[in-house]
Write a protein that holds these residues in place. Sequence first.
Motif, PDB file in Angstrom:
ATOM      1  N   PRO A  80       0.847  -1.201   0.000  1.00 20.77           N
ATOM      2  CA  PRO A  80       0.000   0.000   0.000  1.00 20.77           C
ATOM      3  C   PRO A  80       0.882   1.251   0.000  1.00 20.77           C
ATOM      4  CG  PRO A  80      -0.704  -1.553   1.685  1.00 20.77           C
ATOM      5  CD  PRO A  80       0.606  -2.053   1.152  1.00 20.77           C
ATOM      6  N   ILE A  81       0.460   2.272  -0.728  1.00 22.80           N
ATOM      7  CA  ILE A  81       1.253   3.481  -0.857  1.00 22.80           C
ATOM      8  C   ILE A  81       1.526   4.113   0.505  1.00 22.80           C
ATOM      9  CG2 ILE A  81      -0.638   5.111  -1.262  1.00 22.80           C
ATOM     10  CD1 ILE A  81       2.663   4.999  -3.233  1.00 22.80           C
TER      11      ILE A  81
ATOM     12  N   MET B 235      -2.010  14.276   2.713  1.00 27.34           N
ATOM     13  CA  MET B 235      -0.726  14.676   2.137  1.00 27.34           C
ATOM     14  C   MET B 235      -0.193  13.621   1.167  1.00 27.34           C
ATOM     15  SD  MET B 235       1.041  17.269   1.963  1.00 27.34           S
ATOM     16  CE  MET B 235       2.389  17.369   0.819  1.00 27.34           C
ATOM     17  N   ILE B 236      -0.745  12.416   1.191  1.00 28.36           N
ATOM     18  CA  ILE B 236      -0.352  11.402   0.210  1.00 28.36           C
ATOM     19  C   ILE B 236      -1.112  11.698  -1.076  1.00 28.36           C
ATOM     20  CG2 ILE B 236      -0.363   8.962  -0.404  1.00 28.36           C
ATOM     21  CD1 ILE B 236      -0.117   8.323   2.578  1.00 28.36           C
ATOM     22  N   LEU B 237      -0.373  12.103  -2.107  1.00 22.74           N
ATOM     23  CA  LEU B 237      -0.995  12.520  -3.361  1.00 22.74           C
ATOM     24  C   LEU B 237      -0.936  11.452  -4.446  1.00 22.74           C
ATOM     25  CD1 LEU B 237       0.331  16.192  -3.524  1.00 22.74           C
ATOM     26  CD2 LEU B 237      -1.778  15.333  -2.488  1.00 22.74           C
ATOM     27  N   ILE B 238       0.131  10.664  -4.492  1.00 23.33           N
ATOM     28  CA  ILE B 238       0.198   9.616  -5.514  1.00 23.33           C
ATOM     29  C   ILE B 238      -0.628   8.421  -5.060  1.00 23.33           C
ATOM     30  CG2 ILE B 238       2.403  10.391  -6.470  1.00 23.33           C
ATOM     31  CD1 ILE B 238       3.777   8.144  -4.940  1.00 23.33           C
ATOM     32  N   GLU B 239      -1.125   7.656  -6.025  1.00 25.47           N
ATOM     33  CA  GLU B 239      -2.026   6.556  -5.688  1.00 25.47           C
ATOM     34  C   GLU B 239      -1.360   5.191  -5.683  1.00 25.47           C
ATOM     35  OE1 GLU B 239      -5.178   6.980  -8.530  1.00 25.47           O
ATOM     36  OE2 GLU B 239      -6.036   8.678  -7.457  1.00 25.47           O
ATOM     37  N   ALA B 240      -0.369   5.008  -6.549  1.00 29.85           N
ATOM     38  CA  ALA B 240       0.222   3.675  -6.647  1.00 29.85           C
ATOM     39  C   ALA B 240       1.590   3.732  -7.292  1.00 29.85           C
ATOM     40  CB  ALA B 240      -0.680   2.759  -7.484  1.00 29.85           C
TER      41      ALA B 240
ATOM     42  N   THR C 175       5.131   5.923 -10.978  1.00 32.32           N
ATOM     43  CA  THR C 175       3.944   6.030 -10.135  1.00 32.32           C
ATOM     44  C   THR C 175       2.803   6.634 -10.944  1.00 32.32           C
ATOM     45  OG1 THR C 175       4.526   8.242  -9.337  1.00 32.32           O
ATOM     46  CG2 THR C 175       5.366   6.362  -8.067  1.00 32.32           C
ATOM     47  N   ARG C 176       1.617   6.645 -10.332  1.00 28.66           N
ATOM     48  CA  ARG C 176       0.467   7.217 -11.041  1.00 28.66           C
ATOM     49  C   ARG C 176      -0.513   7.794 -10.042  1.00 28.66           C
ATOM     50  NH1 ARG C 176      -3.957   4.526 -10.029  1.00 28.66           N
ATOM     51  NH2 ARG C 176      -3.891   2.301  -9.658  1.00 28.66           N
ATOM     52  N   LEU C 177      -1.406   8.629 -10.592  1.00 30.53           N
ATOM     53  CA  LEU C 177      -2.552   9.117  -9.853  1.00 30.53           C
ATOM     54  C   LEU C 177      -3.578   9.646 -10.833  1.00 30.53           C
ATOM     55  CD1 LEU C 177      -2.569  12.660  -8.611  1.00 30.53           C
ATOM     56  CD2 LEU C 177      -0.454  11.827  -9.611  1.00 30.53           C
ATOM     57  N   CYS C 178      -4.801   9.693 -10.387  1.00 28.28           N
ATOM     58  CA  CYS C 178      -5.895  10.319 -11.121  1.00 28.28           C
ATOM     59  C   CYS C 178      -6.286  11.554 -10.317  1.00 28.28           C
ATOM     60  CB  CYS C 178      -7.081   9.366 -11.240  1.00 28.28           C
ATOM     61  SG  CYS C 178      -8.484  10.102 -12.110  1.00 28.28           S
ATOM     62  N   VAL C 179      -6.343  12.702 -10.973  1.00 29.09           N
ATOM     63  CA  VAL C 179      -6.704  13.939 -10.287  1.00 29.09           C
ATOM     64  C   VAL C 179      -8.167  13.854  -9.868  1.00 29.09           C
ATOM     65  CG1 VAL C 179      -6.907  16.443 -10.482  1.00 29.09           C
ATOM     66  CG2 VAL C 179      -5.002  15.251 -11.609  1.00 29.09           C
ATOM     67  N   ARG C 180      -8.401  13.904  -8.569  1.00 30.70           N
ATOM     68  CA  ARG C 180      -9.741  13.815  -8.005  1.00 30.70           C
ATOM     69  C   ARG C 180     -10.050  15.093  -7.218  1.00 30.70           C
ATOM     70  NH1 ARG C 180     -10.452   8.641  -9.195  1.00 30.70           N
ATOM     71  NH2 ARG C 180      -8.819   7.124  -8.816  1.00 30.70           N
ATOM     72  N   ALA C 181     -11.302  15.457  -7.160  1.00 27.61           N
ATOM     73  CA  ALA C 181     -11.731  16.657  -6.437  1.00 27.61           C
ATOM     74  C   ALA C 181     -11.600  16.440  -4.932  1.00 27.61           C
ATOM     75  CB  ALA C 181     -13.175  16.994  -6.795  1.00 27.61           C
TER      76      ALA C 181
ATOM     77  N   VAL D 110       9.819   9.909  -5.735  1.00 29.03           N
ATOM     78  CA  VAL D 110      11.163   9.598  -5.243  1.00 29.03           C
ATOM     79  C   VAL D 110      11.069   8.955  -3.857  1.00 29.03           C
ATOM     80  CG1 VAL D 110      13.370  10.600  -4.503  1.00 29.03           C
ATOM     81  CG2 VAL D 110      12.303  11.358  -6.649  1.00 29.03           C
ATOM     82  N   ALA D 111      10.195   9.478  -3.002  1.00 25.13           N
ATOM     83  CA  ALA D 111      10.003   8.887  -1.677  1.00 25.13           C
ATOM     84  C   ALA D 111       9.464   7.458  -1.789  1.00 25.13           C
ATOM     85  CB  ALA D 111       9.057   9.744  -0.844  1.00 25.13           C
ATOM     86  N   ALA D 112       8.564   7.225  -2.744  1.00 21.33           N
ATOM     87  CA  ALA D 112       8.045   5.870  -2.959  1.00 21.33           C
ATOM     88  C   ALA D 112       9.151   4.937  -3.436  1.00 21.33           C
ATOM     89  CB  ALA D 112       6.897   5.893  -3.967  1.00 21.33           C
ATOM     90  N   TYR D 113      10.047   5.443  -4.275  1.00 21.60           N
ATOM     91  CA  TYR D 113      11.215   4.659  -4.706  1.00 21.60           C
ATOM     92  C   TYR D 113      12.025   4.236  -3.481  1.00 21.60           C
ATOM     93  CZ  TYR D 113      16.020   3.914  -6.224  1.00 21.60           C
ATOM     94  OH  TYR D 113      17.289   3.392  -6.391  1.00 21.60           O
TER      95      TYR D 113
END
Length: 155
Positions: free
Chosen positions: A5-6, A16-21, A32-38, A62-65
């Motif tokens: 899990p991210i 504060m966690i913005l990336i999804e996976a 990594t990826r994310l979908c911009v959500r409201a 980079v932090a996820a790496y």
Amino acid sequence: MIQWPIAELLPHAGDMILIEAVQRFGEDDVETRLCVRAGGLFNQADGSLPAWVGIELMAQSVAAYAGCQARQAGQPVQLGFLLGTRNYQCNVDRFALGAELRIKALRSLQDDNGMGVFECHLEGPGIQASARLNVFCPPQVASYLHEPPKDPAHE
């Protein structure tokens, strides 16, 4: 896609966690990826994200790496620091609501003291952004966060 899990890869919490996976990671790179959500921490009234958030998305990649590297080695995830960026370029002023964003970070330099440089690229529909991030993950991170006791004689 990485099964961790991210939230277990980033030393961030909640909104504060913005990336999804993490899509994939290797010895020197991560995707990594994310979908911009409201409704997120940095969303504008129309649900979009300002383009400057791209720097934070790259930094979180980079932090996820680093988190993936730590987890793979059986080590705890460590806190790191974004020292700065050089030449952030983005061809749009915002990332539209619903946009699928993909971030790639490639380690180009890392020394034994924890200093690192990553070449980062963010792509989405009609979106191209890039930057070089300077990061620091000290070997004894707690010592950098500890404040020495105040000397009353010098107040």
